[in-house]
Design a protein around this motif. Structure first.
Motif, short mmCIF file in Angstrom:
data_model
loop_
_atom_site.label_atom_id
_atom_site.label_comp_id
_atom_site.label_asym_id
_atom_site.label_seq_id
_atom_site.Cartn_x
_atom_site.Cartn_y
_atom_site.Cartn_z
N ASP A 102 2.82 8.12 4.61
CA ASP A 102 3.64 7.43 3.62
C ASP A 102 3.03 7.55 2.23
N PRO A 103 3.86 7.75 1.20
CA PRO A 103 3.33 7.82 -0.17
C PRO A 103 2.79 6.46 -0.61
N PRO A 104 1.66 6.45 -1.32
CA PRO A 104 1.10 5.17 -1.77
C PRO A 104 2.01 4.51 -2.81
N ALA A 105 2.00 3.18 -2.84
CA ALA A 105 2.81 2.46 -3.80
C ALA A 105 2.24 2.62 -5.21
N PRO A 106 3.08 2.81 -6.22
CA PRO A 106 2.60 2.98 -7.59
C PRO A 106 1.73 1.82 -8.07
N ALA A 107 2.09 0.58 -7.72
CA ALA A 107 1.31 -0.58 -8.16
C ALA A 107 -0.09 -0.52 -7.55
N TYR A 108 -0.18 -0.08 -6.29
CA TYR A 108 -1.47 0.03 -5.61
C TYR A 108 -2.32 1.11 -6.27
N GLU A 109 -1.67 2.22 -6.60
CA GLU A 109 -2.39 3.31 -7.27
C GLU A 109 -2.86 2.93 -8.67
N ARG A 156 0.83 -1.22 0.00
CA ARG A 156 0.00 0.00 0.00
C ARG A 156 0.85 1.25 0.00
N CYS A 157 2.06 1.17 0.50
CA CYS A 157 2.90 2.37 0.58
C CYS A 157 4.34 2.02 0.20
N VAL A 158 5.14 3.06 0.01
CA VAL A 158 6.55 2.91 -0.32
C VAL A 158 7.36 3.69 0.71
N VAL A 159 8.27 2.99 1.37
CA VAL A 159 9.16 3.63 2.34
C VAL A 159 10.58 3.14 2.08
N PRO A 160 11.60 3.90 2.50
CA PRO A 160 12.99 3.45 2.33
C PRO A 160 13.23 2.09 2.99
N ALA A 161 14.21 1.36 2.47
CA ALA A 161 14.50 0.02 2.98
C ALA A 161 14.81 0.04 4.47
N ALA A 162 15.56 1.05 4.92
CA ALA A 162 15.93 1.13 6.34
C ALA A 162 14.69 1.28 7.22
N VAL A 163 13.74 2.12 6.78
CA VAL A 163 12.50 2.31 7.54
C VAL A 163 11.67 1.03 7.53
N GLN A 164 11.63 0.37 6.40
CA GLN A 164 10.89 -0.87 6.30
C GLN A 164 11.44 -1.92 7.26
N GLN A 165 12.78 -2.01 7.35
CA GLN A 165 13.40 -2.97 8.25
C GLN A 165 13.11 -2.63 9.71
#
Length: 453
Positions: free
Chosen positions: A194-201, A168-177
């Motif tokens: 968080d910005p929405p993920a392009p695939a979700y949009e 649903r969203c895109v965050v930097p790898a460090a934040v995701q971890q």
């Protein structure tokens, strides 16, 4: 029933490992006999003899501790030089010299009249190398054969162009971890800011199959992923299929920090242990991984990856063993890609066989892959150029060839056969280290086992 399947899995892999060891020693035995070396013993295991039978000049048997095997050949060490033999025992230069002398004497006691040309040490260097490489080569053949069966029947885990998940969203790898470490996964890992993920949009959903990207037909996940990475910030046409119907849309990959992976998909790390990252285009969807049968030629690529991964572990083995010890006796977690003993392999085999709702053919494939992996490890480990491993004998033979060749080139006196008995002190040190490694890994596999399932 689960316990029964666990026992079956352990027994199957134990039998596979025992046969692998037996065939490894046959890899030494056959060329030795072809080259005329007198072989006194062919044994699977160590310790007291459980069963043996003599055929011709060789005793074949099984010993009580099934943790290896050996082929005993006459003349493994060269005899003493005349000037050495004339010296009294008290004139020995020390413990190390005495160890070499005793080893040569024990080797000489095995000789019978007519063995002068049947000694291992009397063979040309190239024949000795073939004998010593015969064992690892047999493990390579076993691993290749089992892997070929798996590749052409069960198939290779392949990332398809079918979508398995959409973020649903895109965050930097460090934040995701960081969020994953705190237990936040899936939609829970997204915050309103968080910005929405392009695939979700774009409207993609799990189960969709991407057929085209940027006007080009998609022939695999790797090519699709590579194209996405290069289109950061650029609106791009995308086509997918859902329930047999073709759908189209526009997607704009977002420039995002993502982990760097190798050809096998494993995350790469920096010298300080932190994850390597790079800024690339990202749309926020995962690939459905399926086992796809491949032609037998694909076995070479799969074997190459296994050999590379095993060699990488062997190269840093002391570090891996230290990390294992810290994990067992401290708070650290054990590396799932680190070394393990036969106890650990047997435990994984039992757990694989006991998996519920898994077809028997899939269980068999898991067990075959374990035996294939053990053979790859046996081959790579035995090639370490240290005695008493096969690689140590090969290194000694190569050094002899280099030394004699240099003497011939410089018109000096032939130094003769390289006296490998002089390396016995190092051999004992390596042997003790191998024993300690085995004990450590067995303890680790009991106290803090690697868990895959």
């Amino acid at each position: 029933m689960e316990v029964l399947w666990f026992i079956i899995g352990v027994a199957a892999v134990a039998l596979g490992i025992a046969l692998s060891i037996a065939l490894h020693e046959i890899g030494h035995l056959v060329p030795a006999k072809l080259f005329g070396v007198r072989v006194t013993q062919y044994m699977v295991g160590f310790g007291p003899t459980v069963f043996s039978r003599r055929r011709g000049e060789t005793e074949y048997g099984v010993k009580a501790i099934p943790l290896g095997g050996y082929v005993s050949m006459v003349g493994m060490y060269p005899p003493e030089h005349p000037e050495q033999g004339e010296r009294p025992r008290s004139a020995s230069t020390g413990l190390f010299q005495q160890m070499a002398t005793d080893a040569r004497q024990l080797s000489a006691e095995e000789l019978r009249p007519g063995d002068e040309r049947r000694m291992f040490i009397s063979l040309p260097v190239w024949k000795r190398i073939i004998i010593m490489l015969g064992g690892p080569f047999m493990n390579l053949l076993i691993a290749f054969g089992l892997t070929a069966i798996l590749v052409t029947t069960t198939g290779v885990a392949t990332a398809t162009t079918t979508v398995s998940e959409v973020f649903r969203c895109v965050v930097p790898a460090a934040v995701q971890q960081e969020r994953a470490a705190s237990g936040l996964t899936g939609e829970d890992a997204c915050e309103p800011s968080d910005p929405p993920a392009p695939a979700y949009e774009a409207g993609l959903e799990p189960g969709d199959t991407v057929t085209a990207f940027n006007g080009q037909a998609v022939d695999g996940w790797d090519s699709l992923s590579g194209a996405i990475r290069e289109r950061a910030g650029e609106p791009t046409a995308i086509t997918w299929e859902r329930d047999g119907a073709e759908m189209t849309g526009t997607i704009t990959p977002e420039l995002t920090e993502r982990p760097v992976t190798d050809s096998s998909g494993r995350p790469q790390t920096n010298p300080d242990g932190s994850a390597q990252t790079e800024d690339v285009g990202f749309v926020g969807m995962g690939s459905l991984v399926e086992n796809v049968p491949q032609p037998v030629t694909a076995t070479f690529g799969v074997m190459g990856q296994q050999l590379q991964a095993t060699a990488e572990v062997v190269v840093v083995l002391p570090v891996k063993l230290w990390e294992t010890a810290v994990a067992v006796f401290g708070p650290a977690e054990r590396d799932p890609n680190g070394p393990m003993s036969v106890v650990g392999v047997g435990r994984i085999a039992g757990e694989a066989a006991a998996l519920e709702d898994v077809p028997i053919q899939d269980k068999a494939s898991l067990l075959l892959s374990l035996v294939a992996g053990v053979n790859v490890a046996l081959m790579v480990f035995n090639l370490i150029p240290l005695l008493p491993l096969d690689g140590g004998h090969v290194a000694g033979a190569l050094w002899e060839s280099i030394r004699r060749g240099w003497a011939k080139l410089t018109r000096r006196k032939d130094p003769g056969v390289f006296d490998i008995a002089k390396l016995l002190p190092l051999t004992y040190v390596v042997g003790i280290a191998l024993l300690g490694m085995g004990v450590l890994l067995i303890i680790a596999d009991i106290v803090d086992p690697i868990r895959i399932f």
